[in-house]
Design a protein around this motif. Structure first.
Motif, short mmCIF file in Angstrom:
data_model
loop_
_atom_site.label_atom_id
_atom_site.label_comp_id
_atom_site.label_asym_id
_atom_site.label_seq_id
_atom_site.Cartn_x
_atom_site.Cartn_y
_atom_site.Cartn_z
N ARG A 34 0.83 -1.21 0.00
CA ARG A 34 0.00 0.00 0.00
C ARG A 34 0.86 1.26 0.00
O ARG A 34 0.56 2.24 -0.68
N PHE A 37 2.34 1.66 -3.40
CA PHE A 37 1.30 2.08 -4.34
C PHE A 37 1.02 3.58 -4.18
O PHE A 37 0.80 4.29 -5.18
N GLY A 38 1.03 4.07 -2.93
CA GLY A 38 0.86 5.49 -2.69
C GLY A 38 1.99 6.30 -3.32
O GLY A 38 1.76 7.36 -3.91
N LYS A 39 3.22 5.81 -3.17
CA LYS A 39 4.37 6.48 -3.79
C LYS A 39 4.23 6.49 -5.30
O LYS A 39 4.55 7.48 -5.97
N MET A 40 3.76 5.38 -5.86
CA MET A 40 3.61 5.29 -7.30
C MET A 40 2.62 6.33 -7.82
O MET A 40 2.85 6.99 -8.84
N LYS A 41 1.51 6.51 -7.11
CA LYS A 41 0.51 7.50 -7.52
C LYS A 41 1.09 8.91 -7.45
O LYS A 41 0.82 9.74 -8.33
N ASP A 42 1.90 9.19 -6.43
CA ASP A 42 2.52 10.51 -6.30
C ASP A 42 3.52 10.76 -7.43
O ASP A 42 3.53 11.85 -8.03
N GLN A 44 3.53 9.31 -10.34
CA GLN A 44 2.78 9.41 -11.59
C GLN A 44 2.16 10.79 -11.75
O GLN A 44 2.15 11.36 -12.86
N ARG A 45 1.66 11.35 -10.64
CA ARG A 45 1.07 12.69 -10.68
C ARG A 45 2.13 13.72 -11.07
O ARG A 45 1.91 14.59 -11.93
N ASN A 48 3.10 13.34 -14.75
CA ASN A 48 2.10 13.92 -15.65
C ASN A 48 2.24 15.44 -15.71
O ASN A 48 2.10 16.05 -16.78
N LEU A 139 9.45 5.60 -11.26
CA LEU A 139 8.18 4.89 -11.48
C LEU A 139 8.42 3.44 -11.86
O LEU A 139 7.76 2.53 -11.34
#
Length: 214
Positions: A34, A37-42, A44-45, A48, A139
């Motif tokens: 988890r 996964f949180g790091k991955m979302k950050d 990715q943001r 982008n 990433l």
């Protein structure tokens, strides 16, 4: 990999110490997953955002290339400014002369600033490209880490199923799902075709390619 509700209940209610030990390992691994996964979302943001920033800078650069301007020599302009500033500070001038010198200094400052904009823009694009490369590397690393967590979770759940005796049932279900469906093809010979045509009240027509026998 997440367990089904039935398997989750079996793990929770099991009195086998090995199952509970594996359950603790699974909980710890899920916590790490988890967090990753949180790091991955950050990441990715941020990636982008940087991609959008690079796109805007690239479009602006293309517009400037469509209307090219002569790039002034920044070093030469700075020397001219320094010389004029030295004159203003060390020589006596009438008020109109001094205003003229100051106006010229301001013009040179504007030219230097305009020239520096392009330099800063190119430098900014290089920095953004480097940020994108670094974020993409980060990433990819997190994605690989998550894949490792999933493999470890699969192994732990496999061990628990084996202890609980549900692995064989699961394998049988998978084999049934993966078993190919074979469709039998009905074979019809020429005699069947003749019979079918007779039932329809139609006479079999001679082959157009066959030779007529007199």
């Amino acid at each position: 990999m997440q367990p089904t509700n039935t398997l989750g209940s079996m793990i929770k209610n099991s009195a086998d110490p090995k199952v509970q030990e594996l359950r603790i390992q699974i909980d710890a691994l899920n916590k790490k997953r988890r967090e990753a996964f949180g790091k991955m979302k950050d990441v990715q943001r941020r990636l982008n955002y940087k991609m959008s920033e690079l796109d805007a800078l690239s479009r602006l650069s293309e517009m400037e290339k469509a209307q090219p301007k002569a790039m002034p020599d920044i070093s030469k302009l700075k020397r001219q400014r320094q010389m004029l500033e030295f004159k203003v500070s060390t020589e006596a001038h009438s008020l109109p002369q001094e205003k003229l010198l100051i106006r010229r200094i301001n013009e040179i400052n504007s030219q230097i600033e305009e020239a520096l904009k392009s330099v800063r823009k190119e430098r900014k694009m290089l920095l953004v490209k480097k940020d994108i490369a670094d974020l993409q590397t980060a990433l990819n690393s997190i994605v690989a880490e998550l894949a490792g967590f999933d493999r470890n979770l699969d192994d732990l759940y496999h061990s628990i199923r084996k202890i609980l005796g549900v692995e064989k049932r699961r394998s049988n279900v998978q084999q049934q799902k993966q078993k190919p469906v074979v469709h039998r093809q009905q074979e019809i010979n020429l005699e069947d075709i003749v019979v079918i045509k007779k039932k329809d009240g139609k006479k079999p027509q001679p082959d157009a390619n066959s030779d007529n026998v007199g």
